[in-house]
Design an enzyme around this catalytic site. Structure first.
Site, PDB file in Angstrom:
ATOM      1  N   LYS B  66       0.810  -1.101   0.003  1.00  0.00           N
ATOM      2  CA  LYS B  66      -0.152  -0.252   0.140  1.00  0.00           C
ATOM      3  C   LYS B  66       0.889   1.232  -0.096  1.00  0.00           C
ATOM      4  CE  LYS B  66      -4.014  -2.153   0.206  1.00  0.00           C
ATOM      5  NZ  LYS B  66      -5.099  -2.117  -1.000  1.00  0.00           N
ATOM      6  N   GLU B  88      -9.752   6.024   2.817  1.00  0.00           N
ATOM      7  CA  GLU B  88     -10.474   4.876   3.542  1.00  0.00           C
ATOM      8  C   GLU B  88      -9.540   3.950   3.893  1.00  0.00           C
ATOM      9  OE1 GLU B  88      -9.956   5.277   0.381  1.00  0.00           O
ATOM     10  OE2 GLU B  88      -9.174   3.349  -0.070  1.00  0.00           O
ATOM     11  N   SER B 341       1.652  -9.581  -0.527  1.00  0.00           N
ATOM     12  CA  SER B 341       1.424  -8.298  -0.418  1.00  0.00           C
ATOM     13  C   SER B 341       1.712  -7.458   0.765  1.00  0.00           C
ATOM     14  CB  SER B 341       0.181  -8.189  -0.859  1.00  0.00           C
ATOM     15  OG  SER B 341      -0.808  -9.029  -0.133  1.00  0.00           O
TER      16      SER B 341
HETATM   17  C1  LIG Z   1      -1.662  -6.772   2.685  1.00  0.00           C
HETATM   18  C2  LIG Z   1      -2.840  -6.508   1.723  1.00  0.00           C
HETATM   19  N1  LIG Z   1      -2.885  -7.423   0.614  1.00  0.00           N
HETATM   20  C3  LIG Z   1      -3.913  -7.249  -0.155  1.00  0.00           C
HETATM   21  C4  LIG Z   1      -4.987  -6.272   0.200  1.00  0.00           C
HETATM   22  C5  LIG Z   1      -5.960  -6.060  -0.918  1.00  0.00           C
HETATM   23  O1  LIG Z   1      -5.923  -4.845  -1.590  1.00  0.00           O
HETATM   24  P1  LIG Z   1      -5.884  -4.997  -3.128  1.00  0.00           P
HETATM   25  O2  LIG Z   1      -6.457  -5.838  -3.821  1.00  0.00           O
HETATM   26  O3  LIG Z   1      -5.843  -3.400  -3.487  1.00  0.00           O
HETATM   27  O4  LIG Z   1      -4.368  -5.054  -3.212  1.00  0.00           O
HETATM   28  C6  LIG Z   1      -4.818  -5.327   1.526  1.00  0.00           C
HETATM   29  C7  LIG Z   1      -5.641  -4.364   1.674  1.00  0.00           C
HETATM   30  O5  LIG Z   1      -5.842  -3.783   2.548  1.00  0.00           O
HETATM   31  C8  LIG Z   1      -3.604  -5.574   2.226  1.00  0.00           C
HETATM   32  O6  LIG Z   1      -3.474  -4.686   3.215  1.00  0.00           O
END
Ligand SMILES: Cc1ncc(COP(=O)(O)O)c(C=O)c1O
Lengths: 273, 361
Positions: B66, B88, B341
């Site tokens: 993020k 948000e 992620s």
């Molecule tokens: C660690 C992590 N992975 C994935 C996501 C999912 O979001 P996005 O699909 O936009 O990557 C989030 C959302 O808060 C997150 O904190």
């Protein structure tokens, strides 16, 4: 095509120098019976020139806390577009004033837009307002609506550039909905300072009447806005009156509506003299 | 519409502005710690029978991808002379990233968060507050991400001259899906450089879809690379939804017959959203990527497996992608890149609660 009574109404008001008044009601709220009763009162006692009926939506981005609350209650009690069109169709022959449907786009898309528009038209609505549909993207929806004899009212606000304002007023029918201020619906103690100037500009470029809404809460504000527009639309302030008339009659609503009407009439008289 | 039109124009010129690009690149390197490693996991490789690489976004400063977007948009806010950002957050990762970027870039920051998420991600709430952000509790709806988006948009449109809306995923009205994708594409670009040759598969979890589109997009034209987006079973807009409109974009969406947006339920707060970025809908409709579902239990199992075997705490969101990779049959010469992620310290309570409940049954 059946004749569009809202077009006639707004045109007649404008040519006779009268200021239009419209109320926003959440559809089938507080209950279907109360809602239709209120429509009959507004029409029978000529409290407004036309009424906007809001379809509740789970994510009402354009709405402030008062209308959100009404909308949330309506959803919890099972109100849907179908229920609203049925209720409107049931009393259509008992009221003379035009009705406008205000709905977020997803509700109109769900289950097929053609089917929904057919029901909306069958229930006697003259126009649609879709707060989350920008003018740039409105072509296909307004085209489909037109085939059912329904107009599409578009929105502009003080932040709309002059160029877009021209484009929007060309596409909006039968009037332009001018959002008085930044943000969401809801009563405000004061209207923005430059509203007067911005509204006058909209009136100048618009081939159709300009109605102003969002945040108008008192007869004095209605008068202030009406001085620079063709009419006013009141939602949250009226909704509060409906909440305070929770049982029995709609006296607070009537009193409020009459006080607004009186201010507008006074203005029209002054303009004539 | 006007603030969006202005944002689009501003972004178009920033994209070409060498100062902006240099400053962002510098921050991503020295502040975020990019490039993040591409780690060949031997344990996963032997478990799956294919080479499995992890793109370590969990090692970014603040603990998730993020921050890539928060810094990009935070800088954009500064370059467009805004004084304040609103955002948000679901998991709180985007909120923390925003609060961090705002502290660094001297911007005021308000983060909207649903009441349910505030309860289940309380540590991130403290982090945001201590970083100087205001955290506003959102009581409407279900108290998750969708409701926080509503509140943040309402805040923004009430004060668009001073305020910048720093949206956290590739959802919402144009130009947000485009901007977020661009800022997250650093993930896929790095993978391209780090891996000698092309992978055969890419996998990433999909909430709004930002980490996945960031990984996928640079490989869009590499037709030999297949892509899989993994949704939470309780929030599967791409695999269970219909085309609809929410928050200013048309995309796959979960809603009922009457058009009301449906409630979602996933153990991973960052995946708990009824919609998805419109670009993923395009990938889905054109068949460029496939989308699948993973349930809470499989995600928790993958989470635990990673802790025990790799010594890595993956975010519960990322664990969905890992679970899919671990559950699929692979060929020996497959090369899979999974986007890790974020890190999962924030999810320890959720996982503990889940395991206790399971143990009791
Ligand atoms: C660690 C992590 N992975 C994935 C996501 C999912 O979001 P996005 O699909 O936009 O990557 C989030 C959302 O808060 C997150 O904190």
């Amino acid at each position: 095509m059946k004749k569009n009574i809202l077009r006639e109404k707004t045109r007649r008001l404008k040519s006779s120098g009268k200021k239009g008044l419209s109320f926003f009601l959440t559809g089938c709220w507080p209950s279907t019976e109360r809602f239709t009763e209120l429509l009959k009162i507004i029409d029978g006692e000529d409290l407004a020139d036309f009424v906007e009926v809001g379809v509740p939506f789970s994510d009402p981005l354009a709405d402030g806390p008062v209308i959100r609350r009404a909308s949330g209650e309506a959803i919890s009690s099972g109100v849907t577009l179908e229920k609203i069109t049925e209720a409107a169709a049931d009393i259509r022959n008992q009221i003379k004033m035009p009705l406008v449907l205000m709905s977020y786009l997803n509700v109109l898309l769900a289950g097929g837009i053609e089917k929904n528009l057919e029901a909306v038209s069958g229930a006697g609505f003259s126009a649609l307002i879709i707060p989350d549909l920008p003018a740039e993207e409105s072509g296909s929806v307004s085209g489909a609506a037109r085939r059912f004899g329904i107009d599409t009212v578009l929105l502009a606000s003080p932040s709309t550039s002059q160029e877009r304002l021209k484009m929007i007023t060309r596409r909006s029918r039968p009037f332009l909905y001018y959002v008085s201020s930044f943000g969401v619906t809801g009563t405000r103690p004061e209207l923005p300072e430059d509203l007067r100037e911005k509204l006058s500009l909209a009136l100048r470029v618009s081939p159709c009447p300009v109605y102003c809404g969002f945040g108008i809460s008192s007869p004095a504000q209605a008068r202030e806005v009406a001085a620079f527009s063709d009419g006013v639309i009141i939602g949250s302030a009226l909704t509060k009156k409906i909440i305070s008339s929770s049982s029995g009659c709609f006296n607070p609503v009537k009193k409020f509506a009459i006080s607004i009407r009186r201010q507008l009439r006074k203005m029209e008289d002054n303009a004539r003299n | 519409m006007t603030p969006l039109i202005e944002l689009e124009e501003a972004y178009r010129s920033l994209k070409k502005d060498p100062c902006f690009k240099r400053e962002l690149k510098g921050l991503l390197e020295s502040f975020t710690g990019r490039p993040t490693p591409l780690y060949l996991s031997e344990k996963l490789t032997s478990y799956c029978g294919a080479r499995v690489y992890l793109k370590r976004e969990d090692l970014c400063h603040t603990g998730a991808h993020k921050i890539n977007n928060a810094l990009g948009q935070g800088l954009a806010a500064r370059y467009t002379s805004k004084k304040r950002v609103v955002a948000e957050t679901g998991a709180g990762q985007h909120g923390v990233a925003c609060a961090t970027a705002a502290a660094l870039l001297d911007l005021e920051c308000t983060v909207y968060m649903g009441y349910r998420d505030i309860e289940r991600q309380s540590e991130n709430v403290s982090r945001m507050r201590m970083l100087g952000a205001r955290v506003e509790k959102v009581d409407t709806g279900e108290g998750t991400l969708k409701d926080a988006v509503n509140a943040a948009i309402q805040d923004w449109v009430s004060d668009p001259l001073r305020t910048y809306y720093l949206l956290g995923s590739c959802v919402g009205p144009h130009p947000y899906p485009l901007m977020v994708r661009d800022f997250q594409s650093v993930i896929g670009r790095e993978v391209k450089k780090q891996l000698k040759g092309l992978p055969t598969h890419l996998a990433a979890c999909v909430g709004g879809g930002s980490n996945s589109i960031g990984l996928f997009y640079p490989f869009f034209r590499e037709s030999g690379v297949s892509m899989t987006g993994i949704e939470a079973a309780g929030a599967a807009s791409l695999t269970r939804g219909k085309v609809g409109v929410l928050h200013g974009s048309m995309s796959y969406l979960l809603y009922g017959e009457d058009g009301q947006i449906e409630l979602t339920s996933s153990a991973a707060p960052g995946l708990d959203y009824s919609g998805v970025g419109p670009e993923h809908s395009f990938y889905r409709d054109t068949g460029r990527a496939e989308y699948v579902r993973v349930d809470d239990k499989a995600a928790v199992d993958a989470f635990m497996w990673m802790m025990r075997n790799e010594g890595i705490i993956p975010a519960l969101e990322s664990s969905h992608a890992l679970a899919w990779v671990m559950g699929r049959k692979w060929k020996k010469d497959d090369t899979v890149v999974v986007c890790l992620s974020g890190r999962g310290e924030k999810d320890l309570d959720i996982v503990r609660g889940f395991l206790e409940k399971e143990g009791n049954q």
